[in-house]
Design a protein around this motif. Sequence first.
Motif, mmCIF file in Angstrom:
data_model
loop_
_atom_site.group_PDB
_atom_site.id
_atom_site.type_symbol
_atom_site.label_atom_id
_atom_site.label_comp_id
_atom_site.label_asym_id
_atom_site.label_seq_id
_atom_site.Cartn_x
_atom_site.Cartn_y
_atom_site.Cartn_z
ATOM 1 N N MET A 1 -3.466 31.734 -9.056
ATOM 2 C CA MET A 1 -3.766 31.333 -7.686
ATOM 3 C C MET A 1 -3.282 29.912 -7.456
ATOM 4 O O MET A 1 -3.442 29.041 -8.299
ATOM 5 C CB MET A 1 -5.269 31.432 -7.441
ATOM 6 N N ALA A 2 -2.684 29.692 -6.318
ATOM 7 C CA ALA A 2 -2.139 28.383 -5.984
ATOM 8 C C ALA A 2 -3.235 27.325 -5.986
ATOM 9 O O ALA A 2 -4.369 27.575 -5.580
ATOM 10 C CB ALA A 2 -1.462 28.436 -4.620
ATOM 11 N N ALA A 3 -2.870 26.136 -6.434
ATOM 12 C CA ALA A 3 -3.802 25.015 -6.457
ATOM 13 C C ALA A 3 -4.079 24.555 -5.032
ATOM 14 O O ALA A 3 -3.252 24.714 -4.133
ATOM 15 C CB ALA A 3 -3.214 23.869 -7.271
ATOM 16 N N ARG A 4 -5.260 23.984 -4.850
ATOM 17 C CA ARG A 4 -5.632 23.450 -3.545
ATOM 18 C C ARG A 4 -5.061 22.053 -3.376
ATOM 19 O O ARG A 4 -5.093 21.237 -4.289
ATOM 20 C CB ARG A 4 -7.162 23.366 -3.419
ATOM 21 N N ALA A 5 -4.557 21.784 -2.211
ATOM 22 C CA ALA A 5 -4.162 20.435 -1.817
ATOM 23 C C ALA A 5 -5.086 20.027 -0.685
ATOM 24 O O ALA A 5 -5.584 20.869 0.066
ATOM 25 C CB ALA A 5 -2.710 20.402 -1.359
ATOM 26 N N ASN A 6 -5.339 18.729 -0.584
ATOM 27 C CA ASN A 6 -6.201 18.226 0.479
ATOM 28 C C ASN A 6 -5.657 16.890 0.971
ATOM 29 O O ASN A 6 -4.624 16.424 0.489
ATOM 30 C CB ASN A 6 -7.653 18.130 0.006
ATOM 31 N N ALA A 7 -6.363 16.298 1.910
ATOM 32 C CA ALA A 7 -5.897 15.053 2.506
ATOM 33 C C ALA A 7 -5.721 13.945 1.469
ATOM 34 O O ALA A 7 -4.821 13.118 1.589
ATOM 35 C CB ALA A 7 -6.855 14.608 3.606
ATOM 36 N N GLU A 8 -6.552 13.950 0.429
ATOM 37 C CA GLU A 8 -6.496 12.893 -0.578
ATOM 38 C C GLU A 8 -5.288 13.028 -1.506
ATOM 39 O O GLU A 8 -4.747 12.038 -1.974
ATOM 40 C CB GLU A 8 -7.780 12.876 -1.415
ATOM 41 N N ASN A 9 -4.858 14.248 -1.815
ATOM 42 C CA ASN A 9 -3.781 14.413 -2.791
ATOM 43 C C ASN A 9 -2.492 15.002 -2.198
ATOM 44 O O ASN A 9 -1.532 15.237 -2.918
ATOM 45 C CB ASN A 9 -4.253 15.250 -3.983
ATOM 46 N N PHE A 10 -2.455 15.245 -0.901
ATOM 47 C CA PHE A 10 -1.305 15.901 -0.270
ATOM 48 C C PHE A 10 -0.020 15.106 -0.481
ATOM 49 O O PHE A 10 1.017 15.679 -0.820
ATOM 50 C CB PHE A 10 -1.572 16.096 1.227
ATOM 51 N N GLU A 11 -0.076 13.819 -0.294
ATOM 52 C CA GLU A 11 1.132 13.002 -0.451
ATOM 53 C C GLU A 11 1.674 13.120 -1.868
ATOM 54 O O GLU A 11 2.880 13.343 -2.070
ATOM 55 C CB GLU A 11 0.854 11.538 -0.115
ATOM 56 N N GLU A 12 0.808 12.992 -2.852
ATOM 57 C CA GLU A 12 1.239 13.048 -4.255
ATOM 58 C C GLU A 12 1.753 14.437 -4.628
ATOM 59 O O GLU A 12 2.822 14.570 -5.233
ATOM 60 C CB GLU A 12 0.085 12.648 -5.179
ATOM 61 N N LEU A 13 0.999 15.482 -4.274
ATOM 62 C CA LEU A 13 1.367 16.836 -4.675
ATOM 63 C C LEU A 13 2.548 17.402 -3.895
ATOM 64 O O LEU A 13 3.401 18.084 -4.463
ATOM 65 C CB LEU A 13 0.170 17.781 -4.502
ATOM 66 N N VAL A 14 2.584 17.145 -2.608
ATOM 67 C CA VAL A 14 3.568 17.791 -1.733
ATOM 68 C C VAL A 14 4.726 16.859 -1.377
ATOM 69 O O VAL A 14 5.888 17.174 -1.625
ATOM 70 C CB VAL A 14 2.891 18.327 -0.451
ATOM 71 N N LEU A 15 4.408 15.739 -0.786
ATOM 72 C CA LEU A 15 5.459 14.879 -0.255
ATOM 73 C C LEU A 15 6.277 14.179 -1.332
ATOM 74 O O LEU A 15 7.455 13.889 -1.134
ATOM 75 C CB LEU A 15 4.855 13.853 0.709
ATOM 76 N N LYS A 16 5.680 13.923 -2.490
ATOM 77 C CA LYS A 16 6.390 13.257 -3.583
ATOM 78 C C LYS A 16 6.878 14.234 -4.649
ATOM 79 O O LYS A 16 7.394 13.807 -5.678
ATOM 80 C CB LYS A 16 5.499 12.198 -4.221
ATOM 81 N N SER A 17 6.751 15.509 -4.409
ATOM 82 C CA SER A 17 7.146 16.517 -5.396
ATOM 83 C C SER A 17 8.655 16.496 -5.636
ATOM 84 O O SER A 17 9.446 16.400 -4.702
ATOM 85 C CB SER A 17 6.739 17.914 -4.921
ATOM 86 N N GLU A 18 9.038 16.603 -6.896
ATOM 87 C CA GLU A 18 10.452 16.709 -7.264
ATOM 88 C C GLU A 18 11.000 18.086 -6.911
ATOM 89 O O GLU A 18 12.196 18.247 -6.703
ATOM 90 C CB GLU A 18 10.621 16.457 -8.767
ATOM 91 N N LEU A 19 10.116 19.080 -6.879
ATOM 92 C CA LEU A 19 10.502 20.451 -6.567
ATOM 93 C C LEU A 19 10.214 20.757 -5.100
ATOM 94 O O LEU A 19 9.341 20.129 -4.492
ATOM 95 C CB LEU A 19 9.703 21.431 -7.430
ATOM 96 N N PRO A 20 10.902 21.738 -4.521
ATOM 97 C CA PRO A 20 10.508 22.203 -3.184
ATOM 98 C C PRO A 20 9.070 22.712 -3.234
ATOM 99 O O PRO A 20 8.587 23.138 -4.294
ATOM 100 C CB PRO A 20 11.480 23.350 -2.911
ATOM 101 N N VAL A 21 8.389 22.675 -2.090
ATOM 102 C CA VAL A 21 6.972 23.039 -2.036
ATOM 103 C C VAL A 21 6.717 24.001 -0.880
ATOM 104 O O VAL A 21 7.198 23.787 0.231
ATOM 105 C CB VAL A 21 6.079 21.790 -1.845
ATOM 106 N N LEU A 22 5.932 25.044 -1.174
ATOM 107 C CA LEU A 22 5.421 25.944 -0.150
ATOM 108 C C LEU A 22 3.939 25.636 0.021
ATOM 109 O O LEU A 22 3.184 25.678 -0.951
ATOM 110 C CB LEU A 22 5.594 27.406 -0.564
#
Length: 105
Positions: A1-22
């Motif tokens: 199951m996909a990990a949860r992202a939230n307002a606190e970690n969205f930038e780190e997990l999604v916006l700074k990801s080296e890989l494309p993100v869904l």
Amino acid sequence: MAARANAENFEELVLKSELPVLVDFYSDSCIPCKMMAGVVGDIEDDYEGKLNVYKVNVNFDESLASKYEVLAAPTFVAFNKGAETGRIAGKTTKDALLGLFEGLV
């Protein structure tokens, strides 16, 4: 199951990801969201190491839903190198979701 992202970690997990993100913007009470869970899980499994997949609960993270103008659940948003590259709202197919990453994975 996909990990949860939230307002606190969205930038780190999604916006700074080296890989494309869904990102799957979903709601626990949404029937189409539940129907898409298997599709999202398949993508996560099939593209491990090539594509990151995260879920954002629109009920708990309304600020993210608002920031990314998510008007319906589910809404799937593709990101690459910190920028939104595409989106699909509503129930869809695995092929359609993967089409958001054409040439990237």
